[in-house]
Design an enzyme around this catalytic site. Structure first.
Site, PDB file in Angstrom:
ATOM      1  N   TYR A  29       1.064  -1.280  -0.047  1.00 19.81           N
ATOM      2  CA  TYR A  29       0.078   0.064   0.036  1.00 19.81           C
ATOM      3  C   TYR A  29       0.924   1.192   0.149  1.00 19.81           C
ATOM      4  N   ASP A  63     -23.782 -41.729  11.851  1.00 27.72           N
ATOM      5  CA  ASP A  63     -22.954 -41.911  10.702  1.00 27.72           C
ATOM      6  C   ASP A  63     -22.633 -43.450  10.572  1.00 27.72           C
ATOM      7  N   HIS A  86       1.250  -7.923  -0.638  1.00 26.92           N
ATOM      8  CA  HIS A  86       0.326  -8.849  -1.284  1.00 26.92           C
ATOM      9  C   HIS A  86       0.949  -9.640  -2.649  1.00 26.92           C
ATOM     10  N   GLU A  87       1.876  -8.881  -2.935  1.00 28.56           N
ATOM     11  CA  GLU A  87       2.436  -9.375  -4.467  1.00 28.56           C
ATOM     12  C   GLU A  87       3.569 -10.534  -4.060  1.00 28.56           C
ATOM     13  N   GLU A 127     -18.781 -28.786  -7.484  1.00 30.98           N
ATOM     14  CA  GLU A 127     -18.284 -27.759  -7.055  1.00 30.98           C
ATOM     15  C   GLU A 127     -18.476 -27.339  -5.613  1.00 30.98           C
ATOM     16  N   GLN A 133     -15.614 -36.276   4.912  1.00 31.02           N
ATOM     17  CA  GLN A 133     -14.680 -36.011   4.193  1.00 31.02           C
ATOM     18  C   GLN A 133     -13.234 -35.406   4.623  1.00 31.02           C
TER      19      GLN A 133
HETATM   20  P1  FAD Z   1     -19.058 -35.826   3.825  1.00 28.89           P
HETATM   21  O1  FAD Z   1     -18.192 -34.912   4.228  1.00 28.89           O
HETATM   22  O2  FAD Z   1     -18.959 -36.499   2.596  1.00 28.89           O
HETATM   23  O3  FAD Z   1     -20.173 -36.611   4.962  1.00 28.89           O
HETATM   24  C1  FAD Z   1     -21.039 -37.488   4.728  1.00 28.89           C
HETATM   25  C2  FAD Z   1     -21.248 -38.358   5.673  1.00 28.89           C
HETATM   26  O4  FAD Z   1     -22.298 -39.151   5.641  1.00 28.89           O
HETATM   27  C3  FAD Z   1     -19.932 -39.359   5.778  1.00 28.89           C
HETATM   28  O5  FAD Z   1     -19.419 -39.304   7.199  1.00 28.89           O
HETATM   29  C4  FAD Z   1     -20.859 -40.805   5.547  1.00 28.89           C
HETATM   30  O6  FAD Z   1     -20.145 -41.719   6.285  1.00 28.89           O
HETATM   31  C5  FAD Z   1     -21.929 -40.526   6.013  1.00 28.89           C
HETATM   32  N1  FAD Z   1     -23.116 -41.296   5.467  1.00 28.89           N
HETATM   33  C6  FAD Z   1     -23.371 -41.417   4.082  1.00 28.89           C
HETATM   34  N2  FAD Z   1     -24.348 -42.419   3.976  1.00 28.89           N
HETATM   35  C7  FAD Z   1     -24.956 -42.550   5.092  1.00 28.89           C
HETATM   36  C8  FAD Z   1     -25.935 -43.631   5.769  1.00 28.89           C
HETATM   37  N3  FAD Z   1     -26.931 -44.262   4.813  1.00 28.89           N
HETATM   38  N4  FAD Z   1     -25.894 -43.918   7.011  1.00 28.89           N
HETATM   39  C9  FAD Z   1     -25.079 -43.352   7.807  1.00 28.89           C
HETATM   40  N5  FAD Z   1     -23.989 -42.276   7.471  1.00 28.89           N
HETATM   41  C10 FAD Z   1     -24.043 -42.081   5.978  1.00 28.89           C
HETATM   42  N6  FAD Z   1     -13.616 -28.413   1.250  1.00 28.89           N
HETATM   43  C11 FAD Z   1     -13.384 -27.215   1.440  1.00 28.89           C
HETATM   44  O7  FAD Z   1     -14.093 -26.408   1.820  1.00 28.89           O
HETATM   45  N7  FAD Z   1     -12.023 -27.053   1.569  1.00 28.89           N
HETATM   46  C12 FAD Z   1     -10.887 -27.799   1.669  1.00 28.89           C
HETATM   47  O8  FAD Z   1      -9.871 -27.366   1.675  1.00 28.89           O
HETATM   48  C13 FAD Z   1     -11.297 -29.090   1.149  1.00 28.89           C
HETATM   49  N8  FAD Z   1     -10.376 -29.904   1.024  1.00 28.89           N
HETATM   50  C14 FAD Z   1     -10.764 -31.340   0.789  1.00 28.89           C
HETATM   51  C15 FAD Z   1      -9.701 -32.229   0.667  1.00 28.89           C
HETATM   52  C16 FAD Z   1      -9.870 -33.660   0.517  1.00 28.89           C
HETATM   53  C17 FAD Z   1      -8.790 -34.665   0.550  1.00 28.89           C
HETATM   54  C18 FAD Z   1     -11.220 -34.014   0.469  1.00 28.89           C
HETATM   55  C19 FAD Z   1     -11.693 -35.430   0.164  1.00 28.89           C
HETATM   56  C20 FAD Z   1     -12.304 -33.114   0.430  1.00 28.89           C
HETATM   57  C21 FAD Z   1     -12.022 -31.832   0.659  1.00 28.89           C
HETATM   58  N9  FAD Z   1     -12.958 -30.635   0.622  1.00 28.89           N
HETATM   59  C22 FAD Z   1     -12.704 -29.754   0.980  1.00 28.89           C
HETATM   60  C23 FAD Z   1     -14.325 -31.020   0.456  1.00 28.89           C
HETATM   61  C24 FAD Z   1     -15.156 -31.031   1.830  1.00 28.89           C
HETATM   62  O9  FAD Z   1     -14.668 -31.908   2.733  1.00 28.89           O
HETATM   63  C25 FAD Z   1     -16.672 -31.589   1.344  1.00 28.89           C
HETATM   64  O10 FAD Z   1     -17.261 -30.433   0.581  1.00 28.89           O
HETATM   65  C26 FAD Z   1     -17.495 -31.643   2.672  1.00 28.89           C
HETATM   66  O11 FAD Z   1     -16.967 -32.779   3.294  1.00 28.89           O
HETATM   67  C27 FAD Z   1     -18.922 -32.028   2.289  1.00 28.89           C
HETATM   68  O12 FAD Z   1     -19.780 -32.310   3.556  1.00 28.89           O
HETATM   69  P2  FAD Z   1     -20.960 -33.147   3.546  1.00 28.89           P
HETATM   70  O13 FAD Z   1     -21.226 -33.250   5.096  1.00 28.89           O
HETATM   71  O14 FAD Z   1     -21.942 -32.678   2.731  1.00 28.89           O
HETATM   72  O15 FAD Z   1     -20.657 -34.625   2.953  1.00 28.89           O
HETATM   73  P1  NAP Z   2     -13.465 -30.417  -8.636  1.00 30.59           P
HETATM   74  O1  NAP Z   2     -12.580 -29.188  -7.935  1.00 30.59           O
HETATM   75  O2  NAP Z   2     -15.042 -29.980  -9.009  1.00 30.59           O
HETATM   76  O3  NAP Z   2     -12.687 -31.055  -9.643  1.00 30.59           O
HETATM   77  C1  NAP Z   2     -13.089 -32.227 -10.379  1.00 30.59           C
HETATM   78  C2  NAP Z   2     -12.101 -32.548 -11.467  1.00 30.59           C
HETATM   79  O4  NAP Z   2     -12.442 -33.810 -12.261  1.00 30.59           O
HETATM   80  C3  NAP Z   2     -11.849 -31.463 -12.483  1.00 30.59           C
HETATM   81  O5  NAP Z   2     -10.489 -31.374 -12.626  1.00 30.59           O
HETATM   82  C4  NAP Z   2     -12.440 -31.914 -13.813  1.00 30.59           C
HETATM   83  O6  NAP Z   2     -11.881 -31.648 -14.762  1.00 30.59           O
HETATM   84  C5  NAP Z   2     -12.633 -33.452 -13.298  1.00 30.59           C
HETATM   85  N1  NAP Z   2     -13.898 -34.235 -13.856  1.00 30.59           N
HETATM   86  C6  NAP Z   2     -15.103 -33.935 -13.765  1.00 30.59           C
HETATM   87  N2  NAP Z   2     -15.883 -34.843 -14.431  1.00 30.59           N
HETATM   88  C7  NAP Z   2     -15.051 -35.668 -15.119  1.00 30.59           C
HETATM   89  C8  NAP Z   2     -15.375 -36.784 -15.689  1.00 30.59           C
HETATM   90  N3  NAP Z   2     -16.774 -37.241 -16.080  1.00 30.59           N
HETATM   91  N4  NAP Z   2     -14.243 -37.452 -16.109  1.00 30.59           N
HETATM   92  C9  NAP Z   2     -12.969 -37.180 -15.919  1.00 30.59           C
HETATM   93  N5  NAP Z   2     -12.813 -35.907 -15.121  1.00 30.59           N
HETATM   94  C10 NAP Z   2     -13.891 -35.255 -14.589  1.00 30.59           C
HETATM   95  O7  NAP Z   2     -13.860 -31.481  -7.680  1.00 30.59           O
HETATM   96  P2  NAP Z   2     -12.717 -32.254  -6.523  1.00 30.59           P
HETATM   97  O8  NAP Z   2     -11.263 -32.013  -6.853  1.00 30.59           O
HETATM   98  O9  NAP Z   2     -13.302 -33.436  -6.344  1.00 30.59           O
HETATM   99  O10 NAP Z   2     -13.065 -31.318  -5.213  1.00 30.59           O
HETATM  100  C11 NAP Z   2     -14.583 -31.431  -4.383  1.00 30.59           C
HETATM  101  C12 NAP Z   2     -14.682 -30.231  -3.573  1.00 30.59           C
HETATM  102  O11 NAP Z   2     -13.852 -29.942  -2.660  1.00 30.59           O
HETATM  103  C13 NAP Z   2     -14.593 -28.896  -4.646  1.00 30.59           C
HETATM  104  O12 NAP Z   2     -15.695 -28.149  -4.385  1.00 30.59           O
HETATM  105  C14 NAP Z   2     -13.274 -28.252  -4.067  1.00 30.59           C
HETATM  106  O13 NAP Z   2     -13.431 -26.886  -4.074  1.00 30.59           O
HETATM  107  C15 NAP Z   2     -13.136 -28.622  -2.701  1.00 30.59           C
HETATM  108  N6  NAP Z   2     -11.739 -28.965  -2.213  1.00 30.59           N
HETATM  109  C16 NAP Z   2     -11.016 -27.805  -2.064  1.00 30.59           C
HETATM  110  C17 NAP Z   2     -10.083 -27.692  -1.803  1.00 30.59           C
HETATM  111  C18 NAP Z   2      -9.203 -26.182  -1.561  1.00 30.59           C
HETATM  112  O14 NAP Z   2      -7.966 -26.317  -1.297  1.00 30.59           O
HETATM  113  N7  NAP Z   2     -10.103 -25.321  -1.227  1.00 30.59           N
HETATM  114  C19 NAP Z   2      -9.205 -28.827  -1.800  1.00 30.59           C
HETATM  115  C20 NAP Z   2      -9.788 -29.883  -2.106  1.00 30.59           C
HETATM  116  C21 NAP Z   2     -11.019 -30.164  -2.325  1.00 30.59           C
HETATM  117  P3  NAP Z   2     -12.247 -31.723 -16.285  1.00 30.59           P
HETATM  118  O15 NAP Z   2     -13.894 -31.462 -16.141  1.00 30.59           O
HETATM  119  O16 NAP Z   2     -11.802 -30.261 -16.793  1.00 30.59           O
HETATM  120  O17 NAP Z   2     -11.786 -32.830 -16.592  1.00 30.59           O
END
Ligand code: FAD
Ligand code: NAP
Ligand code: SF4
Length: 676
Positions: A169, A406, A255-256, A659, A414
């Site tokens: 800034y 759960d 910031h940069e 997304e 997740q």
């Molecule tokens: P989930 O977290 O998928 O939870 C669903 C739960 O329902 C599970 O515990 C499952 O066991 C349970 N369940 C399903 N069916 C049944 C049933 N019939 N009976 C009882 N229990 C059941 N998001 C971000 O915003 N920022 C991040 O940096 C980020 N990083 C991520 C990194 C990784 C590696 C992953 C895998 C995900 C990441 N996400 C991130 C995504 C985020 O975790 C998900 O968007 C979020 O967990 C979705 O929440 P949810 O409660 O809808 O579902």
């Molecule tokens: P995502 O960000 O939507 O990415 C999905 C990827 O799969 C994209 O690269 C997409 O690219 C590909 N894809 C989609 N449909 C496909 C198909 N039919 N066949 C092959 N490739 C396909 O989802 P995500 O990585 O699974 O993450 C899930 C959510 O967790 C997202 O909302 C993400 O923002 C969140 N998350 C956030 C962070 C974070 O650091 N903020 C970290 C992890 C997860 P193309 O369609 O171009 O192939």
């Protein structure tokens, strides 16, 4: 032991002579977007008041410009001061012993306006505009505007001002040679380059008198190649002290710059040692900040003598009661900031109002409230991921009787995968918080139970909420059932062997996280400052210019070749967070990850992943192909229940998988549970 006994330094007062700060905790400055919104000052008043009532010693508002050139919301007139009085009166009435200071932020070349000004017409890498170089009259005008702004802040009832002299800034651009090309009294020698910031403080002190706090935020390590040397920083801080500042606050970036300083991959309190060195040079108190997100961390920093005050900004969004909970000895109830930036800084830098991923009430205190119910309902929540946990917690806090199911043997959904990624260890805190909320609000938690429609119908619930999350998408690629194909879940859990050469199908957030995990070796940089320093090329000990000049990053990594592939033709990783995406991209680039965009998938076989790229067939040779191709909603249970006529809602990934992130899942669940 009470919190006050456990954190004696944090809860000791600071005497500035003419005023006292009741403890060492400060809510740091954050731009909320409310400053410009209709009715924004009333909302700001509610937002600050909630934090003031919960024990914080001092609040510093988001940045306010002294004039139009500075960009954003300004304070220069009596009418504007009246608006600010809404905030100061609310805070002082609610908590008379809490101080509130206004930050004066003149964005200089980063102001998104054609009127932007700077010492020289040097465009910042991250700004669309080239600033207008100030002439002598222009400089005089800016100085007067700073003094006038501070005077108005005093009129408006603030207890002081903080002047931001860092971040790229206006003030900081005078200090650094690359942005100050002048050869008059405001440029050239360091004595001359310091003149403008020093004069700002001097004129402000003159305008406000002695009994008003003047805080100066200095770039104690600007992370710029060729940035400020340690000697220059000390010289500036001493001058600022000499012309009347009461407190020096340390900041650690422009910031940069190309080093992450606040994201979740940065170790807690990473930069406090730098403040510690500066504190030893000064006679006035100092503030430190960055990744101090729990009271124990704050206490440790204070006890080491690194600083006199601790600024926590985002942690106050995540939990407005963080300080009160520390006082009460309820630290395990703190909703910890996980430093994701997803609902705060990512919003600021995309022009949206801010909030918090783990606390959607932040900055929505007048819009989202969890009021007690007079007629509790019996509610079943299926799925203990972020969506189900948030719903269950809010509904139970309001007095409903909640049963949370759960299928897994632990809560978190997740997030249990996310927390295994190096640099995402903070996600553990959210799971810890929800585990405690389940106890505090008497939620009936039933694990290891896959819930069926019949169980819910027979259970006699008034409401059912389906939060069953997602299923990983299995893309239709020939050979998808080849033994070398591994799902991201198995890759993260370590259930399958991952070969030396890896192709990743899908390059979203999870694709990036998986690549980070399989290339990781040694300690996580987020948990060890020396690893962080090596990985990002920072020399904390010798402090070369900017802390980074001439320091090459040294990466320790697994011996693997990784190639990430996506179908979109946009650059790989473009969809990642606005303020953190670059760190993910840079981290993988430094690990030589190959990124391929615009591909069509042909097949998977023993050779690896066959793709069509620019109409040419190509092979990504791989021993393992990891599928990170997004998700589809898991809503079979909901579809079945709909037919039964039971009151059923669908939230989180089960509602919308495309997304979807935890920010949306928690936000949707909280609003719904506030209305049930
Ligand atoms: P989930 O977290 O998928 O939870 C669903 C739960 O329902 C599970 O515990 C499952 O066991 C349970 N369940 C399903 N069916 C049944 C049933 N019939 N009976 C009882 N229990 C059941 N998001 C971000 O915003 N920022 C991040 O940096 C980020 N990083 C991520 C990194 C990784 C590696 C992953 C895998 C995900 C990441 N996400 C991130 C995504 C985020 O975790 C998900 O968007 C979020 O967990 C979705 O929440 P949810 O409660 O809808 O579902
Ligand atoms: P995502 O960000 O939507 O990415 C999905 C990827 O799969 C994209 O690269 C997409 O690219 C590909 N894809 C989609 N449909 C496909 C198909 N039919 N066949 C092959 N490739 C396909 O989802 P995500 O990585 O699974 O993450 C899930 C959510 O967790 C997202 O909302 C993400 O923002 C969140 N998350 C956030 C962070 C974070 O650091 N903020 C970290 C992890 C997860 P193309 O369609 O171009 O192939
Ligand atoms: Fe912290 Fe993320 Fe909330 Fe921002 S959105 S305050 S970084 S938890």
């Amino acid at each position: 032991m009470s919190g006050i006994e456990r954190y004696p330094t944090l809860f000791s007062p600071l005497d500035l002579g003419f005023t006292q700060i009741k403890n060492r905790s400060i809510m740091g400055s954050m731009h909320t977007g409310l400053e410009e919104a209709e009715g924004g000052f009333e909302r700001l008043a509610a937002y600050f008041t909630e934090r003031a009532k919960a024990g914080v010693g001092m609040i510093i508002t988001g940045g306010i410009s002294p004039n139009e050139e500075g960009g954003g919301s300004k304070l220069s007139t009596a009418e504007e001061a009246d608006q600010h009085r809404i905030v100061t009166e609310a805070v002082h009435t609610a908590a008379p012993d809490v101080k509130i200071c206004m930050q004066i932020l003149h964005a200089g070349p980063l102001a998104a306006t054609a009127k932007a000004v700077a010492p020289s017409a040097v465009k910042s890498r991250i700004s669309p505009v080239t600033p207008n170089a100030l002439d002598e009259d222009g400089i005089e005008q800016q100085l007067n505007d700073f003094a006038n702004c501070a005077k108005r802040a005093k009129e408006a009832g603030y207890d002081g001002v903080e002047i931001i002299g860092s971040a790229g800034y206006l003030l900081s651009t005078f200090l650094v040679q690359k942005t100050n090309l002048r050869n008059d009294q405001w440029g050239g020698s360091y004595e001359n380059r310091m003149r403008f910031p020093v004069e700002v403080v001097r004129r402000i002190r003159e305008a406000v008198g002695n009994e008003f706090m003047v805080i100066f935020r200095i770039a104690a390590m600007d992370m710029l190649d060729g940035g400020m040397s340690w000697e220059e920083i000390v010289q500036l801080a001493k001058k600022i002290e000499a012309v009347g500042a009461n407190i020096i606050s340390t900041h650690f970036t422009w910031h940069e710059s190309a080093v992450p300083t606040i994201s979740t991959r940065v170790p807690r309190a990473a930069f406090s040692g730098v403040t510690g060195r500066l504190s030893k040079e000064l006679n006035i108190p100092t503030i430190t900040s960055n990744r101090i997100n729990m009271p124990a961390v704050a206490e440790e920093v204070l006890r080491r003598g690194d600083a006199d005050l601790i600024s926590m900004a985002r942690p106050m969004l995540a939990d407005p009661e963080i300080i009160q909970k520390a006082i009460d000895g309820r630290e395990d109830e703190i909703n910890t900031c996980i430093a994701c930036n997803q609902a705060c800084l990512d919003h600021t830098f995309t022009g949206q109002e801010i909030s918090c991923l783990v606390n959607p009430r932040a900055c929505h205190e007048t819009l989202l409230n969890y009021e007690k119910v007079s007629q509790p309902k019996r509610i079943a929540v299926v799925g203990a991921g972020p969506a189900g946990l948030s719903y269950a917690t809010v509904a139970a806090e309001r007095g409903h009787q909640v049963t949370l199911f759960d299928a897994a043997d632990e809560i978190g959904g997740q997030f249990n995968l996310a927390r295994r990624i190096p640099g995402k260890e903070e996600f553990d805190e959210t799971i810890r918080y929800f585990n405690r909320m389940i106890e505090v609000h008497n939620i009936d938690l039933i694990l290891e139970t896959t819930v069926s429609a019949k169980m819910l119908v027979d259970g006699g619930f008034d409401e059912v909420v389906i939060a069953t999350g997602i299923e990983p998408r299995t893309p239709e690629i020939e050979g998808i059932d080849h033994p070398n194909v591994v799902s991201y879940i198995d890759a993260i859990k370590g259930n399958k062997t991952i070969g030396k050469r890896v192709a990743i199908v899908g390059a979203g957030g999870i694709g990036f996280d998986v690549a980070e995990l399989i290339l990781h070796k040694g300690k996580s940089a987020a948990l060890d400052l020396s690893v962080f320093a090596k990985e990002w090329g920072v020399d904390f000990e010798n402090h070369p210019r900017g802390g980074v000049t001439g320091v090459s990053p040294q990466i320790e990594m697994n011996d693997r070749e990784v190639c990430m592939v996506q179908r979109k033709s946009t650059p790989v990783g473009r969809g990642l967070g606005k303020t953190t995406g670059w760190t993910h991209r840079m981290s993988l680039a430094r690990r030589n990850v190959k990124m391929v965009n615009g591909a069509d998938y042909l097949k998977i076989d023993d050779e690896g992943l066959h793709i069509l790229l620019n109409d040419q067939p190509q092979i990504v040779e791989a021993d393992t192909v990891i599928i990170c191709a997004g998700q589809t909603p898991q809503r079979a249970l909901y579809d079945e229940l709909e037919k039964t006529g039971l009151n059923t809602s669908l939230i989180g990934g089960a509602y919308e998988a495309a997304e979807l992130d935890a920010k949306q899942a928690i936000n949707q669940a909280s609003f719904l549970a506030a209305a049930v």
